[in-house]
Design a protein around this motif. Structure first.
Motif, PDB file in Angstrom:
ATOM      1  N   GLU A  75       3.714  -5.232  -3.151  1.00  0.00           N
ATOM      2  CA  GLU A  75       4.297  -4.938  -1.836  1.00  0.00           C
ATOM      3  C   GLU A  75       5.466  -5.845  -1.455  1.00  0.00           C
ATOM      4  O   GLU A  75       6.378  -5.428  -0.747  1.00  0.00           O
ATOM      5  CB  GLU A  75       3.200  -5.038  -0.769  1.00  0.00           C
ATOM      6  N   HIS A  76       5.438  -7.094  -1.845  1.00  0.00           N
ATOM      7  CA  HIS A  76       6.492  -8.045  -1.493  1.00  0.00           C
ATOM      8  C   HIS A  76       6.775  -8.040   0.015  1.00  0.00           C
ATOM      9  O   HIS A  76       7.907  -7.849   0.460  1.00  0.00           O
ATOM     10  CB  HIS A  76       7.770  -7.778  -2.297  1.00  0.00           C
ATOM     11  N   LEU A  77       5.715  -8.273   0.781  1.00  0.00           N
ATOM     12  CA  LEU A  77       5.842  -8.367   2.230  1.00  0.00           C
ATOM     13  C   LEU A  77       6.405  -9.729   2.624  1.00  0.00           C
ATOM     14  O   LEU A  77       6.325 -10.701   1.867  1.00  0.00           O
ATOM     15  CB  LEU A  77       4.473  -8.191   2.888  1.00  0.00           C
ATOM     16  N   VAL A  78       6.972  -9.794   3.823  1.00  0.00           N
ATOM     17  CA  VAL A  78       7.374 -11.075   4.383  1.00  0.00           C
ATOM     18  C   VAL A  78       6.135 -11.967   4.461  1.00  0.00           C
ATOM     19  O   VAL A  78       5.058 -11.510   4.879  1.00  0.00           O
ATOM     20  CB  VAL A  78       7.984 -10.879   5.786  1.00  0.00           C
ATOM     21  N   PRO A  79       6.219 -13.222   4.015  1.00  0.00           N
ATOM     22  CA  PRO A  79       5.030 -14.091   4.036  1.00  0.00           C
ATOM     23  C   PRO A  79       4.444 -14.200   5.439  1.00  0.00           C
ATOM     24  O   PRO A  79       5.175 -14.327   6.418  1.00  0.00           O
ATOM     25  CB  PRO A  79       5.557 -15.433   3.523  1.00  0.00           C
ATOM     26  N   GLY A  80       3.112 -14.127   5.495  1.00  0.00           N
ATOM     27  CA  GLY A  80       2.423 -14.147   6.776  1.00  0.00           C
ATOM     28  C   GLY A  80       2.063 -12.764   7.274  1.00  0.00           C
ATOM     29  O   GLY A  80       1.308 -12.623   8.240  1.00  0.00           O
ATOM     30  N   ARG A  81       2.561 -11.731   6.610  1.00  0.00           N
ATOM     31  CA  ARG A  81       2.285 -10.357   7.035  1.00  0.00           C
ATOM     32  C   ARG A  81       1.283  -9.647   6.114  1.00  0.00           C
ATOM     33  O   ARG A  81       1.074  -8.448   6.244  1.00  0.00           O
ATOM     34  CB  ARG A  81       3.580  -9.549   7.126  1.00  0.00           C
ATOM     35  N   GLY A  82       0.715 -10.395   5.202  1.00  0.00           N
ATOM     36  CA  GLY A  82      -0.311  -9.855   4.317  1.00  0.00           C
ATOM     37  C   GLY A  82      -1.538 -10.732   4.374  1.00  0.00           C
ATOM     38  O   GLY A  82      -1.776 -11.426   5.367  1.00  0.00           O
TER      39      GLY A  82
END
Length: 268
Positions: free
Chosen positions: A203-210
């Motif tokens: 997914e490569h989400l912005v850190p803190g959003r997973g």
């Protein structure tokens, strides 16, 4: 406040904008440097063009990601060893200390057969560069799972001198990033910072959003004796505007800086 560990912006994080946009955004947001993802954008393959961007924006290239993706199998050459050598030449020319490389795909039989030995040979030729092999993940499709890498998606099973730890890939493989960092030990040379929910896809989400312990991993780096860089590698292709993309990349940088300065000890 600049962290002791450099925080880089991966040029993949600005896709579908071109490589040049990574330098512009890195400068505007205050990143310490850029990781160049070598792909079909000709600028990403051109040392002169990259040097010009680096000079213009006063942003150094501090890592180069070799063209290891499915869509980059013909960049420079169909020969994976030639692609790796050219990536190393690019890194050396630009003064980047690290080359990120993936494990071989299963169909790259000749490349896979001598990967460890060949990697050591290239490393000897380019003395001073770190060739950091990245952790990947199994692919899940239609309820089935297969591993498209040889000898597997986890490079610590084979053992290499240097590693890249990708937290989004940890989520996709249902791995604990802290345990993987422990296994990498002193070989941990580079970090790809992105988050994930553990749903089995990258997914490569912005850190803190997973759900990944991104902050905990970053704060542990000082105690691990980490001397590499952290590259923000997040997916912003769904951003509805440049302003939204910029806000996401700013949030990722702030997250990294906050947790890198909040160092915690590691029990070795």
């Amino acid at each position: 406040m600049t962290s002791r560990v450099p925080v880089l912006l991966s040029s993949s994080s600005v896709f579908p904008e071109p490589t040049a946009a990574a330098f512009q955004l890195a400068a505007a947001l205050g990143y310490d440097g850029v990781e160049v993802m070598v792909w079909t954008d000709v600028v990403s393959q051109d040392a002169g063009a990259l040097r010009g961007l680096s000079t213009h924006y006063d942003v150094p290239v501090l890592s180069v990601h070799a063209p290891c993706l499915l869509v980059t199998q013909r960049v420079w050459s169909p020969d994976p060893w030639e692609r790796l050598r050219k990536a190393a030449e690019l890194a050396e020319t630009l003064g980047a200390p690290t080359v990120v490389v993936h494990p071989p795909f299963t169909w790259q039989r000749d490349y896979a057969r001598n990967f460890a030995e060949g990697l050591a040979t290239v490393a000897d030729r380019f003395n001073g560069l770190r060739f950091a092999v990245e952790n990947m993940y199994p692919v899940r499709m239609a309820g089935r799972q297969f591993v498209p890498y040889v000898p597997g998606w986890d490079p610590t099973d084979a053992g290499y001198p240097s590693y890249t730890l990708d937290l989004s890939h940890c989520a996709a493989s249902h791995s604990d990033p802290l345990e993987m960092a422990d296994r990498m030990g002193a070989g941990l040379a580079h970090v790809h910072l992105g988050d994930g929910t553990g749903e089995g896809r990258d997914e490569h989400l912005v850190p803190g959003r997973g759900t990944q312990p991104c902050g905990e991993l970053l704060s542990s780096l000082a105690g691990r004796g980490f001397t590499g860089a952290v590259a923000v590698e997040v997916a912003t292709r769904g951003a509805k505007s440049r302003a939204v993309r910029e806000a996401d990349l700013r949030a990722a940088l702030e997250f990294a800086r906050q947790h890198l300065t909040a160092s915690s000890p590691v029990d070795a």
